[in-house]
Scaffold this motif. Structure first.
Motif, PDB file in Angstrom:
ATOM      1  N   LYS A 211       0.857  -1.195   0.000  1.00  0.00           N
ATOM      2  CA  LYS A 211       0.000   0.000   0.000  1.00  0.00           C
ATOM      3  C   LYS A 211       0.890   1.241   0.000  1.00  0.00           C
ATOM      4  O   LYS A 211       1.832   1.335   0.785  1.00  0.00           O
ATOM      5  CB  LYS A 211      -0.925  -0.007   1.218  1.00  0.00           C
ATOM      6  CG  LYS A 211      -1.780   1.254   1.348  1.00  0.00           C
ATOM      7  CD  LYS A 211      -1.280   2.171   2.423  1.00  0.00           C
ATOM      8  CE  LYS A 211      -1.940   3.529   2.423  1.00  0.00           C
ATOM      9  NZ  LYS A 211      -1.482   4.382   3.533  1.00  0.00           N
TER      10      LYS A 211
ATOM     11  N   GLY B 194      -7.609   7.657   6.377  1.00  0.00           N
ATOM     12  CA  GLY B 194      -6.540   6.654   6.519  1.00  0.00           C
ATOM     13  C   GLY B 194      -6.984   5.253   6.120  1.00  0.00           C
ATOM     14  O   GLY B 194      -6.265   4.278   6.337  1.00  0.00           O
TER      15      GLY B 194
ATOM     16  N   ASP C 263      -5.177   1.931   4.400  1.00  0.00           N
ATOM     17  CA  ASP C 263      -4.437   0.923   5.175  1.00  0.00           C
ATOM     18  C   ASP C 263      -5.321  -0.307   5.386  1.00  0.00           C
ATOM     19  O   ASP C 263      -4.869  -1.448   5.279  1.00  0.00           O
ATOM     20  CB  ASP C 263      -4.060   1.472   6.570  1.00  0.00           C
ATOM     21  CG  ASP C 263      -3.158   2.692   6.491  1.00  0.00           C
ATOM     22  OD1 ASP C 263      -2.450   2.845   5.489  1.00  0.00           O
ATOM     23  OD2 ASP C 263      -3.172   3.490   7.461  1.00  0.00           O
TER      24      ASP C 263
ATOM     25  N   VAL D 297      -1.246   8.404  13.355  1.00  0.00           N
ATOM     26  CA  VAL D 297      -1.978   8.185  12.097  1.00  0.00           C
ATOM     27  C   VAL D 297      -1.232   7.300  11.103  1.00  0.00           C
ATOM     28  O   VAL D 297      -1.735   7.036  10.022  1.00  0.00           O
ATOM     29  CB  VAL D 297      -2.332   9.520  11.400  1.00  0.00           C
ATOM     30  CG1 VAL D 297      -3.287  10.333  12.221  1.00  0.00           C
ATOM     31  CG2 VAL D 297      -1.059  10.303  11.097  1.00  0.00           C
TER      32      VAL D 297
HETATM   33 MG    MG Z   1      -2.445   7.198   6.153  1.00  0.00          MG
END
Ligand code: MG
Ligand code: ADP
Ligand code: ASP
Length: 408
Positions: free
Chosen positions: A7, A151, A154, A209
């Motif tokens: 990723k 986010g 992920d 984060v």
């Molecule tokens: Mg991120």
């Protein structure tokens, strides 16, 4: 031949030049004989800019349309990255979350993945292609596009790694791994070689984060080790995995800070059974997650109830509490956006009372007032004024001697 899920975060694909570098890195891995599924985030600050544009149109965009808008960011980066790989004559295909079959529940803006279909990806891998997948998005049972929360790419990566039974899930980002504190705030923060799912989950939930909490939870539930590492170097990063008790020798693993919190207080509510239940039921009905809670004992049969919510949920929380305040005959609702939550995380905190004392001393030495405290087996959090947050993180990091010993 191995199967690798990688990723690349927004900063790794922020410009066409960076996209070309990522393409080269992916092609090299393919040429090592591996099958590759690559999840990509939107370029740079695209998601923030899209949210900003929506705000310029209206104060109250619907969550469905926000998801429709935000999902476009990842569609741009998957197509550009695929073009960069195509240009090097490597077979590749880009797929949106819907095309892959990432099925989520119906909660827009923070949907949870409920099912991942893998047949399309498997077909493309068998045809020898690198598969590029748009992170952060899925499809709900109404065939509407959802997004997985900030986010969320992920989580897409870890969910795909779990479903495809990949050999490894690599999260490439703009730092070298998970550190004892945000290396942008604490210059001498130390890179952790490994960290347990539980500690990482706590750090991520409390403001680190570098990984979305949901990704860590998914990894833990499905036994997927997550390797967090830098896009820009080849050095090993941090492995997030199950770590045996004996291996956990550090009491405090890290210090985190969450500036995206707000404090809400409903003033002078009647002190009688059922009131707290009404307050938190109203918030739950509006899908607002509450974190720290304090109820003060007051004179004359009334209390103040204060709690913290994410900045994103503040408006909903205040609206809901204002209505309830009228119904309960309370004095009103006040809120403060200028607060931050600093926390320490560590597997051994539960049985070690001197740790809390040491954390509070670090804040006291800096003259920082603590507004709320919450603790669990694995963390201690203090709510303070936001303007002191960076100083507080550095001070706490120093008092526990977590760094490389290079800070001034
Ligand atoms: Mg991120
Ligand atoms: P990406 O765009 O790759 O998803 P993010 O900005 O979401 O990147 O996450 C990486 C950032 O996380 C780093 O730049 C760093 O500032 C921040 N961060 C916060 N806490 C930590 C920590 N404990 N260890 C490493 N990075 C951290
Ligand atoms: N682009 C989304 C965000 O900025 C998802 C992600 O980057 O993981 O939150």
């Amino acid at each position: 031949m191995g199967l690798i899920v990688q990723k690349f975060g927004g900063s790794s694909v922020a410009t066409p030049e960076k996209i070309k570098n990522v393409a080269a890195r992916i092609i090299k891995e393919k040429q090592n004989g591996n099958q590759l599924v690559v999840v990509v985030s939107a370029m740079g600050d695209t998601t923030d800019h899209l949210i900003d544009m929506a705000r310029q149109i209206t104060d109250n965009p619907s969550d469905r349309e926000i998801d429709m808008l935000l999902s476009t960011g990842e569609q741009v980066s998957i197509s550009l990255l695929s073009m960069a790989i195509e240009a090097q004559s490597e077979p590749v295909i880009s797929l949106t979350g819907a095309q892959v079959g990432i099925i989520t529940n119906k909660v827009h803006r923070k949907a949870r993945i409920v099912e991942v279909h893998t047949h399309r990806i498997q077909r493309e891998l068998e045809a020898g292609k690198i598969v590029i997948v748009a992170g952060f998005q899925g499809l709900n049972e109404n065939d509407d596009i959802t997004t997985l929360g900030r986010g969320g790419s992920d989580t897409t990566a870890v969910a795909l790694a779990a479903s495809l039974k990949a050999d490894v899930c690599e999260i490439f980002t703009d730092v070298e791994g998970v550190f004892s504190a945000d290396p942008r705030i604490v210059p001498d923060a130390r890179k952790l070689d490994e960290i347990s799912y539980d500690e990482m989950l706590e750090m991520a939930s409390l403001g680190a984060v570098v990984l979305q909490p949901r990704a860590v939870e998914y990894g833990k539930n499905h036994g997927v080790p997550i390797h967090v590492r830098s896009t820009f170097t080849d050095s090993p990063g941090t492995i997030v995995k199950e770590v045996g008790l004996l291996e956990k020798e550090l009491v405090v693993s890290g210090v985190t800070c969450d500036k995206k919190v707000s404090k809400v207080a409903i003033m002078e509510v009647p002190d009688r059974p059922g009131v707290a239940s009404q307050v938190f039921t109203a918030l739950a009905n509006d899908n607002v997650s509450v974190d720290m809670i304090i109820q003060s004992i007051k004179r004359d049969g009334v209390n103040d109830i204060s709690f913290t919510v994410s900045e994103e949920d503040l408006k909903k929380a205040v609206t809901s509490m204002q209505k309830l305040s009228d119904d309960l005959g309370a004095k009103g609702v006040v809120y403060d956006m200028n607060v931050a939550k600093v926390s320490i995380v560590g597997a051994g905190l539960g049985g070690n009372p001197s740790v809390a004392a040491k954390m509070f001393k670090a804040l006291a030495d800096l003259g920082i007032n603590i507004e709320m405290i919450s603790t669990s087996e694995i963390k201690i959090s203090c709510l303070i004024q936001e303007r002191f947050a960076d100083q507080a993180v550095q001070g706490i990091h120093d008092i526990f001697e977590l760094g490389n010993g290079t800070s001034s």
